[in-house]
Write an enzyme that holds these catalytic residues in place. Structure first.
Site, PDB file in Angstrom:
ATOM      1  N   THR A 271     -18.316  14.386  40.013  1.00 29.80           N
ATOM      2  CA  THR A 271     -18.423  13.650  40.994  1.00 29.80           C
ATOM      3  C   THR A 271     -17.284  12.570  41.051  1.00 29.80           C
ATOM      4  OG1 THR A 271     -20.200  12.127  40.378  1.00 29.80           O
ATOM      5  CG2 THR A 271     -20.807  13.896  41.668  1.00 29.80           C
ATOM      6  N   ALA A 272     -16.462  12.454  39.907  1.00 36.07           N
ATOM      7  CA  ALA A 272     -15.404  11.333  39.803  1.00 36.07           C
ATOM      8  C   ALA A 272     -13.962  11.998  40.171  1.00 36.07           C
ATOM      9  CB  ALA A 272     -15.577  10.618  38.385  1.00 36.07           C
ATOM     10  N   TYR A 273     -13.100  11.791  39.166  1.00 31.66           N
ATOM     11  CA  TYR A 273     -11.779  12.191  39.348  1.00 31.66           C
ATOM     12  C   TYR A 273     -11.788  13.846  39.562  1.00 31.66           C
ATOM     13  CZ  TYR A 273      -6.886  12.255  38.164  1.00 31.66           C
ATOM     14  OH  TYR A 273      -5.322  12.692  38.020  1.00 31.66           O
ATOM     15  N   ASN A 274     -12.632  14.432  39.110  1.00 32.57           N
ATOM     16  CA  ASN A 274     -12.909  16.042  39.117  1.00 32.57           C
ATOM     17  C   ASN A 274     -12.901  16.395  40.685  1.00 32.57           C
ATOM     18  OD1 ASN A 274     -13.594  18.893  38.517  1.00 32.57           O
ATOM     19  ND2 ASN A 274     -15.256  18.150  39.686  1.00 32.57           N
TER      20      ASN A 274
ATOM     21  N   ASN B 182     -17.315  11.162  31.647  1.00 26.56           N
ATOM     22  CA  ASN B 182     -16.907  11.742  32.576  1.00 26.56           C
ATOM     23  C   ASN B 182     -15.907  12.861  32.608  1.00 26.56           C
ATOM     24  OD1 ASN B 182     -18.451  10.388  34.576  1.00 26.56           O
ATOM     25  ND2 ASN B 182     -16.793   8.882  35.323  1.00 26.56           N
ATOM     26  N   GLU B 183     -14.692  12.398  32.102  1.00 28.52           N
ATOM     27  CA  GLU B 183     -13.710  13.387  31.979  1.00 28.52           C
ATOM     28  C   GLU B 183     -12.545  12.738  31.090  1.00 28.52           C
ATOM     29  OE1 GLU B 183     -12.104  10.216  34.080  1.00 28.52           O
ATOM     30  OE2 GLU B 183     -13.441  11.548  35.330  1.00 28.52           O
TER      31      GLU B 183
ATOM     32  N   ASP C  14     -20.832   1.861  38.221  1.00 28.55           N
ATOM     33  CA  ASP C  14     -20.646   2.996  37.085  1.00 28.55           C
ATOM     34  C   ASP C  14     -19.546   2.343  36.022  1.00 28.55           C
ATOM     35  OD1 ASP C  14     -22.371   4.505  38.427  1.00 28.55           O
ATOM     36  OD2 ASP C  14     -21.011   5.777  39.434  1.00 28.55           O
TER      37      ASP C  14
ATOM     38  N   ASP D 244       1.590  18.311  37.347  1.00 24.46           N
ATOM     39  CA  ASP D 244       1.378  16.922  36.974  1.00 24.46           C
ATOM     40  C   ASP D 244       0.357  16.720  35.928  1.00 24.46           C
ATOM     41  OD1 ASP D 244       2.883  16.174  38.937  1.00 24.46           O
ATOM     42  OD2 ASP D 244       1.619  15.136  40.207  1.00 24.46           O
TER      43      ASP D 244
END
Length: 267
Positions: A160-163, A121-122, A45, A149
């Site tokens: 599906t990643a950091y989130n 992604n984000e 990815d 933070d």
């Protein structure tokens, strides 16, 4: 058809790339790294995300195909041993794309300077060693005063990643929605935020007004040190990313394989 191959330099990847080039040469394709119609990424990815940012100014006119040579990826439809099938499928049918939404981030400084970014992604806003204080608006209405933070705004494909690691929901990529998740928010009798991910409609936007003069902003993991920002406006972009639709894998199958696995797999 103009094609380019983007890849990492892992040993397995380089073997796949060499084989892939031979297959494409037999099809008499034109290799064009400057103005490709199709970008084939070989790796994971991260390799595809890097290619997305490399061709970000042409993204709406390019179709992406991902081949993974490591762990299962969400953007890589094909396994390394499927390359022959992938090339056959590419040339035996009319092109068809699956269009997924992108995140647009507009950073506006105190001096009025505007900087625009696109993320697959984000994007996150956070501080490393201090608390982030920020006012969060949905459209132009104040929603909450955040302390913690940081905050993460993601696309459906990025859900599906950091989130997800922050406790956000997994959203199907055909939904044009933005999701915001909090990063270690402070909630007590003095400070209070929703403490829950929120998903907003495609015609809405999120504005973060930081109450600090220095913070870190990330775009798909790339770090930007920001000073004197007035606000950041997040919305669904009018641009999309096009993945070549082979019908090879399905989103929920990828989610199941990545996070749950087969019931007979060893724990």
């Amino acid at each position: 058809m103009r094609i380019t191959i983007a890849h990492n330099n892992n040993e397995e990847t380089l073997k796949v790339v060499a084989h892939l080039k031979k297959l494409l040469q037999k099809k008499n394709v034109v290799f064009d790294a400057k103005y490709p119609d199709v970008v084939i990424t070989v790796g994971g990815d991260g390799t595809l995300i890097n290619a997305f940012h490399r061709y970000i100014n042409q993204v709406s006119s390019i179709r992406f195909i991902g081949v993974h040579t490591g762990h299962l990826g969400f953007y890589t439809d094909w396994r390394s041993y499927d390359v022959d099938k992938m090339v056959d499928a590419l040339f035996l049918r009319e092109p068809e794309s699956a269009k997924y939404p992108l995140l647009e981030a507009n950073l506006i400084t105190e001096s009025g300077e505007k900087k625009r970014y696109l993320a697959l992604n984000e994007s996150a806003v956070k501080r490393v060693s201090h608390t982030l204080e920020a006012d969060v608006y949905i459209n132009d209405q104040l929603f909450e005063n955040f302390r913690g933070d940081g905050l993460c705004v993601s696309t459906p494909t990025g859900s599906t990643a950091y989130n997800k690691s922050l406790g956000g929901a997994v959203i199907h990529p055909r939904l044009k929605a933005l999701q915001m998740t909090e990063i270690a928010s402070i909630n007590n009798r003095v400070f209070r935020s929703l403490s829950s991910p929120i998903v907003i409609a495609p015609d809405q936007w999120i504005t973060i007004v930081p109450n600090v003069d220095h913070f870190v902003m990330t775009i798909d993991g790339s770090r930007l040190d920001v000073r004197n920002a007035k606000k950041i406006i997040y919305r669904i972009s009018n641009k999309v990313i096009n993945f070549d639709r082979f019908g090879h894998h399905h989103f929920w199958s990828r989610v199941q394989n990545a996070f749950i696995g087969d019931k007979d797999d060893p724990v």
